[in-house]
Design a protein around this motif. Structure first.
Motif, PDB file in Angstrom:
ATOM      1  N   THR A  72      -2.052  -3.107   9.657  1.00  0.00           N
ATOM      2  CA  THR A  72      -1.885  -1.827   8.958  1.00  0.00           C
ATOM      3  C   THR A  72      -3.238  -1.127   8.823  1.00  0.00           C
ATOM      4  O   THR A  72      -4.290  -1.763   8.908  1.00  0.00           O
ATOM      5  N   GLU A  73      -3.196   0.162   8.602  1.00  0.00           N
ATOM      6  CA  GLU A  73      -4.436   0.934   8.441  1.00  0.00           C
ATOM      7  C   GLU A  73      -5.225   0.485   7.210  1.00  0.00           C
ATOM      8  O   GLU A  73      -6.443   0.336   7.266  1.00  0.00           O
ATOM      9  N   MET A  74      -4.528   0.262   6.100  1.00  0.00           N
ATOM     10  CA  MET A  74      -5.217  -0.143   4.868  1.00  0.00           C
ATOM     11  C   MET A  74      -5.830  -1.537   4.998  1.00  0.00           C
ATOM     12  O   MET A  74      -6.929  -1.779   4.504  1.00  0.00           O
ATOM     13  N   GLY A  75      -5.133  -2.434   5.657  1.00  0.00           N
ATOM     14  CA  GLY A  75      -5.670  -3.770   5.885  1.00  0.00           C
ATOM     15  C   GLY A  75      -6.919  -3.726   6.752  1.00  0.00           C
ATOM     16  O   GLY A  75      -7.918  -4.379   6.465  1.00  0.00           O
ATOM     17  N   GLY A 109      -8.880  -1.491  -4.503  1.00  0.00           N
ATOM     18  CA  GLY A 109      -7.757  -1.011  -5.306  1.00  0.00           C
ATOM     19  C   GLY A 109      -6.688  -0.332  -4.474  1.00  0.00           C
ATOM     20  O   GLY A 109      -5.485  -0.562  -4.673  1.00  0.00           O
ATOM     21  N   LEU A 110      -7.100   0.523  -3.541  1.00  0.00           N
ATOM     22  CA  LEU A 110      -6.135   1.191  -2.663  1.00  0.00           C
ATOM     23  C   LEU A 110      -5.380   0.178  -1.814  1.00  0.00           C
ATOM     24  O   LEU A 110      -4.164   0.305  -1.607  1.00  0.00           O
ATOM     25  N   PHE A 111      -6.103  -0.820  -1.320  1.00  0.00           N
ATOM     26  CA  PHE A 111      -5.435  -1.858  -0.530  1.00  0.00           C
ATOM     27  C   PHE A 111      -4.423  -2.623  -1.372  1.00  0.00           C
ATOM     28  O   PHE A 111      -3.302  -2.874  -0.925  1.00  0.00           O
ATOM     29  N   LEU A 112      -4.805  -3.013  -2.594  1.00  0.00           N
ATOM     30  CA  LEU A 112      -3.893  -3.766  -3.455  1.00  0.00           C
ATOM     31  C   LEU A 112      -2.649  -2.954  -3.791  1.00  0.00           C
ATOM     32  O   LEU A 112      -1.543  -3.489  -3.825  1.00  0.00           O
ATOM     33  N   ASN A 113      -2.815  -1.663  -4.031  1.00  0.00           N
ATOM     34  CA  ASN A 113      -1.668  -0.795  -4.292  1.00  0.00           C
ATOM     35  C   ASN A 113      -0.773  -0.710  -3.057  1.00  0.00           C
ATOM     36  O   ASN A 113       0.459  -0.801  -3.157  1.00  0.00           O
ATOM     37  N   PHE A 114      -1.380  -0.549  -1.887  1.00  0.00           N
ATOM     38  CA  PHE A 114      -0.626  -0.506  -0.627  1.00  0.00           C
ATOM     39  C   PHE A 114       0.146  -1.806  -0.433  1.00  0.00           C
ATOM     40  O   PHE A 114       1.337  -1.795  -0.107  1.00  0.00           O
ATOM     41  N   ARG A 115      -0.524  -2.923  -0.643  1.00  0.00           N
ATOM     42  CA  ARG A 115       0.108  -4.237  -0.448  1.00  0.00           C
ATOM     43  C   ARG A 115       1.277  -4.414  -1.403  1.00  0.00           C
ATOM     44  O   ARG A 115       2.354  -4.867  -1.013  1.00  0.00           O
ATOM     45  N   ARG A 116       1.082  -4.049  -2.665  1.00  0.00           N
ATOM     46  CA  ARG A 116       2.147  -4.168  -3.656  1.00  0.00           C
ATOM     47  C   ARG A 116       3.357  -3.317  -3.258  1.00  0.00           C
ATOM     48  O   ARG A 116       4.495  -3.764  -3.303  1.00  0.00           O
ATOM     49  N   THR A 117       3.086  -2.080  -2.838  1.00  0.00           N
ATOM     50  CA  THR A 117       4.166  -1.180  -2.421  1.00  0.00           C
ATOM     51  C   THR A 117       4.905  -1.736  -1.213  1.00  0.00           C
ATOM     52  O   THR A 117       6.139  -1.733  -1.167  1.00  0.00           O
ATOM     53  N   LEU A 118       4.156  -2.221  -0.231  1.00  0.00           N
ATOM     54  CA  LEU A 118       4.764  -2.781   0.973  1.00  0.00           C
ATOM     55  C   LEU A 118       5.606  -4.011   0.651  1.00  0.00           C
ATOM     56  O   LEU A 118       6.734  -4.154   1.138  1.00  0.00           O
ATOM     57  N   LEU A 119       5.099  -4.886  -0.201  1.00  0.00           N
ATOM     58  CA  LEU A 119       5.843  -6.091  -0.558  1.00  0.00           C
ATOM     59  C   LEU A 119       7.108  -5.754  -1.341  1.00  0.00           C
ATOM     60  O   LEU A 119       8.144  -6.401  -1.165  1.00  0.00           O
ATOM     61  N   LYS A 120       7.030  -4.736  -2.206  1.00  0.00           N
ATOM     62  CA  LYS A 120       8.234  -4.309  -2.939  1.00  0.00           C
ATOM     63  C   LYS A 120       9.286  -3.759  -1.987  1.00  0.00           C
ATOM     64  O   LYS A 120      10.472  -4.039  -2.123  1.00  0.00           O
TER      65      LYS A 120
END
Length: 130
Positions: A72-75, A109-120
């Protein structure tokens, strides 16, 4: 080269107090007109190998998290920024600048938010499939 001389000098001092270091004694550097030119030497001098180990975790953990999402881009962003800072620390002190610390924190922080959203989203999709 002055940088290598300073590193040799600091290394000798690090070996005198290798576990916990000399503490955040900035005056030593000012009084002796030294600049560590390496975040790793600075951390090891101030906080010993215990502090250096904890500082390295500051890079290792984000790299581990980002590698799971490298597709992913954020990763990829987190991975590249972390590797860039880790390499930069070898011959510079990037974390002495508040702006860099804030930008790195925002990247994490942006990555963690992205990861949380993706996992949800994946969890919701899985629930719908069941």
């Amino acid at each position: 080269n002055r940088r290598i001389e300073i590193w040799k000098h600091l290394w000798g001092m690090i070996m005198k107090k290798p576990v916990f270091g000399h503490g955040p004694y900035k005056e030593y550097f000012y009084e002796n007109e030294l600049y560590s030119e390496s975040e790793y030497f600075m951390i090891a001098w101030r906080y010993g190998f215990v502090g250096l180990f904890l500082f390295l975790i500051f890079f290792i953990y984000p790299i581990k998290m980002a590698s799971k999402f490298v597709h992913t881009e954020m990763g990829m962003n987190l991975l590249l920024v972390t590797v860039f800072l880790a390499v930069s620390c070898s011959a510079n002190n990037p974390f002495t600048h508040k702006t860099i610390i804030v930008l790195y924190g925002m990247t994490i922080g942006l990555f963690l938010n992205f990861r949380r959203t993706l996992l949800k989203k994946e969890e919701i999709k899985k629930e719908m499939d069941d």
